[in-house]
Design a protein around this motif. Structure first.
Motif, short mmCIF file in Angstrom:
data_model
loop_
_atom_site.label_atom_id
_atom_site.label_comp_id
_atom_site.label_asym_id
_atom_site.label_seq_id
_atom_site.Cartn_x
_atom_site.Cartn_y
_atom_site.Cartn_z
N ILE A 78 0.83 -1.20 0.00
CA ILE A 78 0.00 0.00 0.00
C ILE A 78 0.87 1.25 0.00
O ILE A 78 0.56 2.24 -0.68
N ALA A 79 1.98 1.24 0.72
CA ALA A 79 2.89 2.39 0.73
C ALA A 79 3.43 2.65 -0.68
O ALA A 79 3.59 3.81 -1.08
N GLU A 80 3.68 1.59 -1.44
CA GLU A 80 4.14 1.76 -2.82
C GLU A 80 3.05 2.39 -3.68
O GLU A 80 3.31 3.25 -4.51
N MET A 81 1.81 1.97 -3.47
CA MET A 81 0.69 2.58 -4.20
C MET A 81 0.57 4.06 -3.85
O MET A 81 0.28 4.88 -4.72
N GLU A 82 0.79 4.40 -2.59
CA GLU A 82 0.73 5.80 -2.17
C GLU A 82 1.79 6.64 -2.87
O GLU A 82 1.56 7.81 -3.18
N LYS A 83 2.95 6.05 -3.13
CA LYS A 83 4.00 6.75 -3.88
C LYS A 83 3.57 6.96 -5.33
O LYS A 83 3.83 8.00 -5.91
N GLN A 84 2.94 5.95 -5.92
CA GLN A 84 2.54 6.02 -7.32
C GLN A 84 1.33 6.93 -7.55
O GLN A 84 1.20 7.53 -8.61
N PHE A 85 0.44 7.00 -6.56
CA PHE A 85 -0.80 7.78 -6.69
C PHE A 85 -0.99 8.68 -5.47
O PHE A 85 -1.95 8.51 -4.70
N PRO A 86 -0.11 9.65 -5.25
CA PRO A 86 -0.18 10.48 -4.04
C PRO A 86 -1.48 11.28 -3.92
O PRO A 86 -1.92 11.58 -2.81
N GLU A 87 -2.11 11.58 -5.03
CA GLU A 87 -3.35 12.35 -5.00
C GLU A 87 -4.54 11.52 -4.50
O GLU A 87 -5.62 12.05 -4.25
N GLU A 88 -4.34 10.20 -4.33
CA GLU A 88 -5.44 9.32 -3.91
C GLU A 88 -5.22 8.72 -2.51
O GLU A 88 -5.95 7.82 -2.09
N VAL A 89 -4.24 9.23 -1.77
CA VAL A 89 -3.93 8.69 -0.45
C VAL A 89 -5.14 8.77 0.48
O VAL A 89 -5.43 7.84 1.22
N GLU A 90 -5.88 9.87 0.42
CA GLU A 90 -7.05 10.04 1.30
C GLU A 90 -8.14 9.01 1.01
O GLU A 90 -8.84 8.57 1.92
N VAL A 91 -8.28 8.62 -0.24
CA VAL A 91 -9.32 7.65 -0.63
C VAL A 91 -8.88 6.24 -0.27
O VAL A 91 -9.68 5.41 0.13
N GLY A 92 -7.59 5.97 -0.41
CA GLY A 92 -7.04 4.70 0.01
C GLY A 92 -6.87 3.66 -1.09
O GLY A 92 -7.24 3.87 -2.24
N PHE A 93 -6.32 2.53 -0.69
CA PHE A 93 -6.00 1.44 -1.59
C PHE A 93 -6.32 0.11 -0.90
O PHE A 93 -6.41 0.04 0.31
N THR A 94 -6.45 -0.92 -1.70
CA THR A 94 -6.65 -2.27 -1.20
C THR A 94 -5.50 -3.12 -1.72
O THR A 94 -5.11 -3.01 -2.88
N ALA A 95 -4.94 -3.95 -0.86
CA ALA A 95 -3.87 -4.87 -1.26
C ALA A 95 -4.23 -6.27 -0.79
O ALA A 95 -4.55 -6.47 0.38
N GLU A 96 -4.20 -7.21 -1.72
CA GLU A 96 -4.50 -8.60 -1.41
C GLU A 96 -3.34 -9.46 -1.90
O GLU A 96 -2.84 -9.25 -3.00
N GLU A 97 -2.95 -10.43 -1.09
CA GLU A 97 -1.87 -11.33 -1.51
C GLU A 97 -2.33 -12.04 -2.77
O GLU A 97 -3.47 -12.51 -2.87
N TRP A 98 -1.45 -12.11 -3.76
CA TRP A 98 -1.80 -12.64 -5.06
C TRP A 98 -1.06 -13.96 -5.32
O TRP A 98 0.15 -14.05 -5.14
#
Length: 62
Positions: A39-59
């Motif tokens: 999720i921290a990596e996603m926050e780096k890639q999409f900093p404008e969406e940090v407030e909305v958040g991300f989901t991470a599932e083991e794949w």
């Protein structure tokens, strides 16, 4: 390291059936040591969406 399928929680702007399901969302595949690290990596890639958040599932694509 594990592989995580991460999705952006930002709502879709078009009317995509099933867009609220993570399986229907575009996945970003990230190698990380933990779900939090992915999720921290996603926050780096999409900093404008940090407030909305991300989901991470083991794949596991087996």
């Amino acid at each position: 390291m594990k592989m995580y399928r991460c999705t952006r929680n930002k709502p879709y702007t078009d009317d995509v059936p099933g867009a609220t399901k993570t399986s229907a969302r575009q996945g970003h595949y990230i190698k990380a040591n933990s779900q939090e690290e992915a999720i921290a990596e996603m926050e780096k890639q999409f900093p404008e969406e940090v407030e909305v958040g991300f989901t991470a599932e083991e794949w596991n694509d087996n």
